[in-house]
Write a protein that holds these residues in place. Structure first.
Motif, PDB file in Angstrom:
ATOM      1  N   UNK A  37       0.853  -1.180   0.000  1.00 44.35           N
ATOM      2  CA  UNK A  37       0.000   0.000   0.000  1.00 44.35           C
ATOM      3  C   UNK A  37       0.894   1.238   0.000  1.00 44.35           C
ATOM      4  N   UNK A  38       0.323   2.366  -0.356  1.00 39.37           N
ATOM      5  CA  UNK A  38       1.092   3.604  -0.300  1.00 39.37           C
ATOM      6  C   UNK A  38       1.415   3.900   1.162  1.00 39.37           C
ATOM      7  N   UNK A  39       2.659   4.107   1.443  1.00 37.56           N
ATOM      8  CA  UNK A  39       3.126   4.381   2.800  1.00 37.56           C
ATOM      9  C   UNK A  39       3.604   5.820   2.883  1.00 37.56           C
ATOM     10  N   UNK A  40       2.660   6.758   2.968  1.00 37.84           N
ATOM     11  CA  UNK A  40       3.015   8.169   3.041  1.00 37.84           C
ATOM     12  C   UNK A  40       2.028   8.878   3.951  1.00 37.84           C
ATOM     13  N   UNK A  41       2.501   9.945   4.556  1.00 37.52           N
ATOM     14  CA  UNK A  41       1.629  10.737   5.417  1.00 37.52           C
ATOM     15  C   UNK A  41       1.479  12.143   4.847  1.00 37.52           C
ATOM     16  N   UNK A  42       0.380  12.750   5.189  1.00 38.44           N
ATOM     17  CA  UNK A  42       0.086  14.107   4.749  1.00 38.44           C
ATOM     18  C   UNK A  42       1.075  15.061   5.422  1.00 38.44           C
ATOM     19  N   UNK A  43       1.689  15.962   4.666  1.00 38.56           N
ATOM     20  CA  UNK A  43       2.628  16.904   5.273  1.00 38.56           C
ATOM     21  C   UNK A  43       1.956  17.913   6.205  1.00 38.56           C
ATOM     22  N   UNK A  44       0.655  18.098   6.065  1.00 42.04           N
ATOM     23  CA  UNK A  44      -0.045  19.081   6.902  1.00 42.04           C
ATOM     24  C   UNK A  44      -0.549  18.480   8.212  1.00 42.04           C
ATOM     25  N   UNK A  45      -1.132  17.268   8.154  1.00 38.43           N
ATOM     26  CA  UNK A  45      -1.778  16.719   9.352  1.00 38.43           C
ATOM     27  C   UNK A  45      -1.214  15.373   9.811  1.00 38.43           C
ATOM     28  N   UNK A  46      -0.267  14.812   9.078  1.00 41.38           N
ATOM     29  CA  UNK A  46       0.358  13.526   9.389  1.00 41.38           C
ATOM     30  C   UNK A  46      -0.589  12.325   9.348  1.00 41.38           C
ATOM     31  N   UNK A  47      -1.736  12.459   8.707  1.00 38.15           N
ATOM     32  CA  UNK A  47      -2.624  11.314   8.483  1.00 38.15           C
ATOM     33  C   UNK A  47      -2.095  10.517   7.290  1.00 38.15           C
ATOM     34  N   UNK A  48      -2.429   9.231   7.233  1.00 39.47           N
ATOM     35  CA  UNK A  48      -2.018   8.410   6.094  1.00 39.47           C
ATOM     36  C   UNK A  48      -2.725   8.890   4.830  1.00 39.47           C
ATOM     37  N   UNK A  49      -1.948   8.980   3.757  1.00 44.67           N
ATOM     38  CA  UNK A  49      -2.480   9.371   2.454  1.00 44.67           C
ATOM     39  C   UNK A  49      -3.032   8.129   1.765  1.00 44.67           C
ATOM     40  N   UNK A  50      -4.143   8.284   1.091  1.00 50.97           N
ATOM     41  CA  UNK A  50      -4.718   7.209   0.294  1.00 50.97           C
ATOM     42  C   UNK A  50      -4.230   7.347  -1.143  1.00 50.97           C
ATOM     43  N   UNK A  51      -3.946   6.223  -1.766  1.00 49.01           N
ATOM     44  CA  UNK A  51      -3.489   6.227  -3.154  1.00 49.01           C
ATOM     45  C   UNK A  51      -4.671   6.507  -4.069  1.00 49.01           C
TER      46      UNK A  51
END
Length: 117
Positions: A37-51
């Motif tokens: 799965x995409x393993x990245x977090x939002x730079x603004x809120x640190x929530x996991x980003x959905x692909x």
């Protein structure tokens, strides 16, 4: 669609497919192919980003069918071909923002895994 082949033709078919894959498949995106799965977090809120898929799939109605390396040569993104990255769109459901995310491709893929002996 099911394609039937005579047994004697099967070996020549698999040899041909293996040769084509040897040339074309020297890397793959683990996110596009469902290995991770995409393993990245939002730079603004640190929530996991959905692909939200590959960026190049959004260029036009036929872009998903174009060769990936050809798209990388004409997409205007620097170094994605040389660095072997797949550019994805990420979506943060909390912030409702989209981000561009580079997924590192797996290189040195051995195409012999699919060969039937």
């Amino acid at each position: 669609m099911v394609i039937a082949y005579k047994a004697r033709d099967w070996h020549s078919l698999t040899d041909k497919l293996t040769k084509e894959v040897d040339v074309a498949m020297d890397s793959l995106c683990p996110v596009c192919n469902g290995f991770t799965d995409m393993q990245a977090t939002c730079p603004a809120c640190n929530q996991m980003i959905q692909d939200a898929g590959k960026l190049s799939d959004l260029y036009g109605k036929y872009s998903p069918y174009r060769p990936i390396d050809a798209l990388k040569q004409t997409n205007g993104i620097a170094h994605d071909l040389a660095d072997r990255t797949c550019v994805h769109v990420g979506w943060c459901p909390a912030c409702r923002e989209e981000f561009i995310y580079h997924v590192g491709e797996w290189t040195g893929v051995d195409p012999s895994w699919h060969a039937i002996e």
